[in-house]
Motif scaffolding. Structure first.
Motif, mmCIF file in Angstrom:
data_model
loop_
_atom_site.group_PDB
_atom_site.id
_atom_site.type_symbol
_atom_site.label_atom_id
_atom_site.label_comp_id
_atom_site.label_asym_id
_atom_site.label_seq_id
_atom_site.Cartn_x
_atom_site.Cartn_y
_atom_site.Cartn_z
ATOM 1 N N ARG A 122 0.817 -1.218 0.000
ATOM 2 C CA ARG A 122 0.000 0.000 0.000
ATOM 3 C C ARG A 122 0.846 1.262 0.000
ATOM 4 O O ARG A 122 0.349 2.343 -0.298
ATOM 5 N N PHE A 123 2.100 1.122 0.370
ATOM 6 C CA PHE A 123 3.000 2.274 0.457
ATOM 7 C C PHE A 123 4.214 2.037 -0.435
ATOM 8 O O PHE A 123 5.354 2.136 0.000
ATOM 9 N N ALA A 134 3.899 7.567 -1.997
ATOM 10 C CA ALA A 134 3.479 6.392 -1.224
ATOM 11 C C ALA A 134 4.550 5.988 -0.219
ATOM 12 O O ALA A 134 4.239 5.685 0.944
ATOM 13 N N GLU A 135 5.816 5.980 -0.647
ATOM 14 C CA GLU A 135 6.897 5.619 0.266
ATOM 15 C C GLU A 135 6.999 6.615 1.420
ATOM 16 O O GLU A 135 7.177 6.228 2.582
ATOM 17 N N LYS A 149 4.650 8.455 2.689
ATOM 18 C CA LYS A 149 3.503 8.249 3.575
ATOM 19 C C LYS A 149 3.724 7.029 4.459
ATOM 20 O O LYS A 149 3.432 7.050 5.669
ATOM 21 N N GLY A 150 4.243 5.947 3.874
ATOM 22 C CA GLY A 150 4.477 4.731 4.637
ATOM 23 C C GLY A 150 5.512 4.918 5.731
ATOM 24 O O GLY A 150 5.325 4.456 6.867
#
Length: 291
Positions: A267-268, A274-275, A277-278
């Motif tokens: 999901r990330f 995305a990275e 956020k993760g």
């Protein structure tokens, strides 16, 4: 206080070390685990108020000739690793991360252990002389053979008995233990005095997929990235690991190392946003217990 850092995922790594370090500092990370370490990287980290965490050993990710049956191949790999240890020590690095996957994936773990037992005492002695510690990662390796040594309590016990030096130990990553069905807290208790580094990664057991394929890798492919079917890796806080209990026990055992977020969550993944956020979400969960 345990410092929180991260291993470098691909999109963030593509920013270059200077931009990556600035971003890491801006979100409150303390440490970066790096695939290589030299004077330039040391300078960039220091300029941004960061520290180096673990450093990938030669052959640390993927497979290694350190477990090759050919004497010359194995000796060349051992010499290269010892040279790297010397260089890292000169730069004040302290922890080398290693995943002991043989380059022949069909080689049995018993055969790899026998080779390791002959090869590694001299390597660890060199590390000890340079005040560097080797942290062995518990990823079991690729299906269908799962050839990695150093990924279960059975193997840890034998390896730590063979090499009692405190400069050789375990990179504690509960995500691998959860997917293998191993009690991650019991393992933490048993091997507490040999944990030399920690990864912040979690695993979620997928009940429907577990019904469909059991603990075997899914015949027609996993539904998610970073999965083999009945489980998937996640960021901390979204899997089975009780990070509050992990933090409590590490503190009780006197662990003074770092915890490095290892981002392997579908999901990330796939974009810089995305990275980022993760990593941020993982950090926010870990700092509930480690700060």
């Amino acid at each position: 206080m345990t410092q929180i850092g991260m291993r470098i995922p691909p999109k963030l790594g593509a920013l270059g070390m200077e931009s990556l370090a600035k971003w890491a500092k801006s979100i409150g990370l303390d440490v970066i685990d790096v695939p290589k370490y030299d004077q330039d990287i040391k300078h960039i980290l220091e300029q941004n108020g960061l520290e180096v965490g673990s450093i990938d050993g030669i052959g640390a990710v993927g497979s290694t000739k350190l477990l090759n049956k050919d004497d010359a191949e194995r000796q060349n790999a051992a010499d290269a690793l010892k040279e790297q240890i010397t260089t890292i020590a000169q730069l004040d690095g302290k922890v080398i991360f290693m995943c002991l996957v043989p380059d022949d994936s069909t080689q049995s773990r018993a055969d790899s252990f026998a080779i390791w037992k002959e090869t590694f005492p001299d390597i660890v002695k060199h590390a000890e002389n340079n005040d560097v510690t080797l942290a062995i990662e518990g990823w079991p390796g690729p299906a269908p053979y799962y050839p990695t040594i150093g990924c279960t309590p059975e193997m840890w016990r034998a390896m730590l008995e063979a090499i009692p030096s405190k400069h050789f130990g375990i990179n504690y990553d509960p995500s691998h233990l959860v997917r293998l069905g191993i009690d991650y807290l019991r393992a933490l208790e048993e091997f507490s005095d040999r944990i030399t580094y920690c990864h912040g990664k979690d695993t979620r057991i997928l009940s429907e997929e577990l019904y469909e394929s059991g603990t075997l890798p899914a015949t027609f492919g996993a539904h998610y990235g970073f999965s083999e079917g009945s489980w998937r890796y996640t960021i901390p806080g979204q899997g089975s690991v009780d990070w509050g209990e992990v933090a409590l026990r590490l503190d009780r055992f006197g662990y003074t190392g770092n915890i490095g977020i290892e981002l392997e969550d579908h999901r990330f993944w796939g974009s810089l946003e995305a990275e980022q956020k993760g990593i941020i979400k993982a950090k926010e969960h870990l700092e509930l217990y480690f700060k």
